[in-house]
Scaffold this active site. Structure first.
Site, PDB file in Angstrom:
ATOM      1  N   LYS A   1      51.136  57.300  33.674  1.00  0.00           N
ATOM      2  CA  LYS A   1      51.282  55.713  34.256  1.00  0.00           C
ATOM      3  C   LYS A   1      51.099  55.711  35.708  1.00  0.00           C
ATOM      4  O   LYS A   1      50.415  54.738  36.261  1.00  0.00           O
ATOM      5  CB  LYS A   1      52.780  55.572  33.806  1.00  0.00           C
ATOM      6  CG  LYS A   1      53.050  55.421  32.226  1.00  0.00           C
ATOM      7  CD  LYS A   1      54.423  54.830  32.134  1.00  0.00           C
ATOM      8  CE  LYS A   1      55.646  55.524  32.785  1.00  0.00           C
ATOM      9  NZ  LYS A   1      55.890  56.784  32.262  1.00  0.00           N
TER      10      LYS A   1
ATOM     11  N   ARG B   1      62.551  49.679  30.635  1.00  0.00           N
ATOM     12  CA  ARG B   1      62.648  50.872  29.837  1.00  0.00           C
ATOM     13  C   ARG B   1      63.709  50.742  28.766  1.00  0.00           C
ATOM     14  O   ARG B   1      64.000  51.743  28.082  1.00  0.00           O
ATOM     15  CB  ARG B   1      63.095  52.099  30.880  1.00  0.00           C
ATOM     16  CG  ARG B   1      62.209  52.989  31.287  1.00  0.00           C
ATOM     17  CD  ARG B   1      62.755  53.848  32.413  1.00  0.00           C
ATOM     18  NE  ARG B   1      62.248  55.132  32.766  1.00  0.00           N
ATOM     19  CZ  ARG B   1      61.013  55.359  33.727  1.00  0.00           C
ATOM     20  NH1 ARG B   1      60.768  54.446  34.207  1.00  0.00           N
ATOM     21  NH2 ARG B   1      61.102  56.754  33.939  1.00  0.00           N
TER      22      ARG B   1
ATOM     23  N   ARG C   1      52.917  68.836  38.350  1.00  0.00           N
ATOM     24  CA  ARG C   1      52.831  67.625  39.208  1.00  0.00           C
ATOM     25  C   ARG C   1      53.308  67.726  40.550  1.00  0.00           C
ATOM     26  O   ARG C   1      54.143  68.526  40.909  1.00  0.00           O
ATOM     27  CB  ARG C   1      53.312  66.687  38.594  1.00  0.00           C
ATOM     28  CG  ARG C   1      53.434  65.337  39.480  1.00  0.00           C
ATOM     29  CD  ARG C   1      53.792  63.916  38.741  1.00  0.00           C
ATOM     30  NE  ARG C   1      55.353  63.930  38.424  1.00  0.00           N
ATOM     31  CZ  ARG C   1      55.841  62.854  37.546  1.00  0.00           C
ATOM     32  NH1 ARG C   1      54.749  61.792  37.344  1.00  0.00           N
ATOM     33  NH2 ARG C   1      56.858  62.879  37.474  1.00  0.00           N
TER      34      ARG C   1
ATOM     35  N   ARG D   1      58.940  66.952  42.316  1.00  0.00           N
ATOM     36  CA  ARG D   1      60.205  66.089  42.029  1.00  0.00           C
ATOM     37  C   ARG D   1      61.351  66.678  41.768  1.00  0.00           C
ATOM     38  O   ARG D   1      61.232  67.543  40.993  1.00  0.00           O
ATOM     39  CB  ARG D   1      59.880  64.892  41.261  1.00  0.00           C
ATOM     40  CG  ARG D   1      59.160  63.736  41.979  1.00  0.00           C
ATOM     41  CD  ARG D   1      58.577  62.663  40.856  1.00  0.00           C
ATOM     42  NE  ARG D   1      59.616  62.294  39.885  1.00  0.00           N
ATOM     43  CZ  ARG D   1      59.369  61.381  38.910  1.00  0.00           C
ATOM     44  NH1 ARG D   1      58.304  60.612  39.166  1.00  0.00           N
ATOM     45  NH2 ARG D   1      60.257  61.099  38.084  1.00  0.00           N
TER      46      ARG D   1
ATOM     47  N   ARG E   1      64.291  63.652  29.913  1.00  0.00           N
ATOM     48  CA  ARG E   1      63.802  62.477  30.367  1.00  0.00           C
ATOM     49  C   ARG E   1      63.061  62.008  28.904  1.00  0.00           C
ATOM     50  O   ARG E   1      62.799  60.786  28.512  1.00  0.00           O
ATOM     51  CB  ARG E   1      62.802  62.542  31.347  1.00  0.00           C
ATOM     52  CG  ARG E   1      63.696  62.530  32.651  1.00  0.00           C
ATOM     53  CD  ARG E   1      63.222  62.934  33.649  1.00  0.00           C
ATOM     54  NE  ARG E   1      61.729  62.641  34.368  1.00  0.00           N
ATOM     55  CZ  ARG E   1      60.881  63.232  34.845  1.00  0.00           C
ATOM     56  NH1 ARG E   1      60.968  64.553  35.090  1.00  0.00           N
ATOM     57  NH2 ARG E   1      59.546  62.318  35.250  1.00  0.00           N
TER      58      ARG E   1
HETATM   59  P1  AMP Z   1      59.902  57.598  36.784  1.00  0.00           P
HETATM   60  O1  AMP Z   1      59.365  57.775  38.408  1.00  0.00           O
HETATM   61  O2  AMP Z   1      59.408  56.404  36.356  1.00  0.00           O
HETATM   62  O3  AMP Z   1      59.796  58.949  36.237  1.00  0.00           O
HETATM   63  O4  AMP Z   1      61.607  57.361  37.081  1.00  0.00           O
HETATM   64  C1  AMP Z   1      62.096  58.356  37.664  1.00  0.00           C
HETATM   65  C2  AMP Z   1      63.712  58.157  37.432  1.00  0.00           C
HETATM   66  O5  AMP Z   1      64.089  56.884  37.994  1.00  0.00           O
HETATM   67  C3  AMP Z   1      64.051  57.832  36.022  1.00  0.00           C
HETATM   68  O6  AMP Z   1      64.159  59.223  35.283  1.00  0.00           O
HETATM   69  C4  AMP Z   1      65.445  56.885  36.022  1.00  0.00           C
HETATM   70  O7  AMP Z   1      66.581  57.834  36.484  1.00  0.00           O
HETATM   71  C5  AMP Z   1      65.097  56.184  37.168  1.00  0.00           C
HETATM   72  N1  AMP Z   1      64.526  54.915  36.610  1.00  0.00           N
HETATM   73  C6  AMP Z   1      63.201  54.502  36.951  1.00  0.00           C
HETATM   74  N2  AMP Z   1      62.677  53.269  36.510  1.00  0.00           N
HETATM   75  C7  AMP Z   1      63.924  52.874  35.724  1.00  0.00           C
HETATM   76  C8  AMP Z   1      64.300  51.916  34.845  1.00  0.00           C
HETATM   77  N3  AMP Z   1      63.530  50.826  34.525  1.00  0.00           N
HETATM   78  N4  AMP Z   1      65.677  52.013  34.430  1.00  0.00           N
HETATM   79  C9  AMP Z   1      66.469  52.855  34.570  1.00  0.00           C
HETATM   80  N5  AMP Z   1      66.152  53.834  35.315  1.00  0.00           N
HETATM   81  C10 AMP Z   1      65.116  53.861  35.826  1.00  0.00           C
END
Ligand code: AMP
Length: 213
Positions: free
Chosen positions: A14, A91, A127, A160, A171
């Site tokens: 994404k 989400r 990554r 990360r 996740r």
């Molecule tokens: P990502 O970079 O999209 O993988 O997001 C990393 C982390 O940020 C996720 O595992 C959540 O802990 C938090 N996060 C990001 N977007 C959301 C969302 N829409 N709702 C809840 N937590 C989020």
């Protein structure tokens, strides 16, 4: 104003594809993960509150993420843009309902589907993310020109905190339980396009281009 929502498991691509769409169409990428990481890095009140949740691979509360998103949507560069691409939002079902209350002229949702969990685990473990601008690289299939350094801003590349095998698997579980039903919600609304995201970055980009036309 156009809204493109990218769905897919962690590691489906994404973020990388949103960067490419931003470049190609001029739409602004909004990554709620990036917004959260910026809060954590700046040690804001919210950042301190959600750091442990994020590092455990769980979702931060809907109310918190919605507030952060609304703040971002009100910033000038977004208000003036032709459109924006959502990477990592919505989400959960309440997030999706909240988003549909924020009306736009055109909306589409694209599901980057990967069936084999091991493919995404492998991608995420290799990554690298720029700690300065958030650009995404991959040691295996999308390496930076110079090891450890961002091609765009020369910032340092890091893994990360949540890109370790245990947290990645967590996740993916959270994604299956909480986000898959949201994808069905968009499918039922007739807004969903689905593409196979198991190929290369270029491959997926090509398929996305066809859907965006
Ligand atoms: P990502 O970079 O999209 O993988 O997001 C990393 C982390 O940020 C996720 O595992 C959540 O802990 C938090 N996060 C990001 N977007 C959301 C969302 N829409 N709702 C809840 N937590 C989020």
């Amino acid at each position: 104003m156009k809204r493109v929502i990218l769905f897919g498991a962690p590691g489906a691509g994404k973020g990388t594809q949103a960067d490419m769409l931003e470049e190609k169409y001029g739409y602004k990428k909004i990554s709620t993960g990036d917004l959260i990481r910026a809060e954590v890095a700046a040690k804001t009140h919210v950042g301190l509150e959600v750091k442990a949740i994020m590092e455990a691979g769980e979702l931060v509360p809907d109310k918190t993420i919605i507030e952060i998103l609304k703040k971002r949507l009100n910033q000038n560069d977004i208000v003036r843009a032709n459109g924006y691409i959502m990477d990592g939002f919505p989400r959960t079902r309440p997030q999706a309902e909240e988003l549909s209350r924020m009306e736009v002229d055109h909306e589409m949702a694209i599901y980057l589907n990967i069936v084999d969990e091991d493919v995404v685990v492998k991608r995420l473990m290799s990554r690298l993310t720029c700690s300065n601008c958030g650009a995404i690289f991959n040691v295996e299939n999308n390496p930076p020109q110079k090891a450890g350094q961002c091609d765009f801003c020369a910032g340092p590349l890091r893994q990360r905190a949540d890109d370790n095998e245990e947290t990645i698997r967590k996740r993916i579980r959270v994604y299956r339980q909480q986000t898959q039903p949201v994808i069905d919600y968009y499918r039922e609304k007739g807004l969903l396009h689905e593409i196979d995201a198991s190929g290369s970055v270029e491959d997926i980009g090509e398929k996305l281009g066809q859907v965006m036309r």
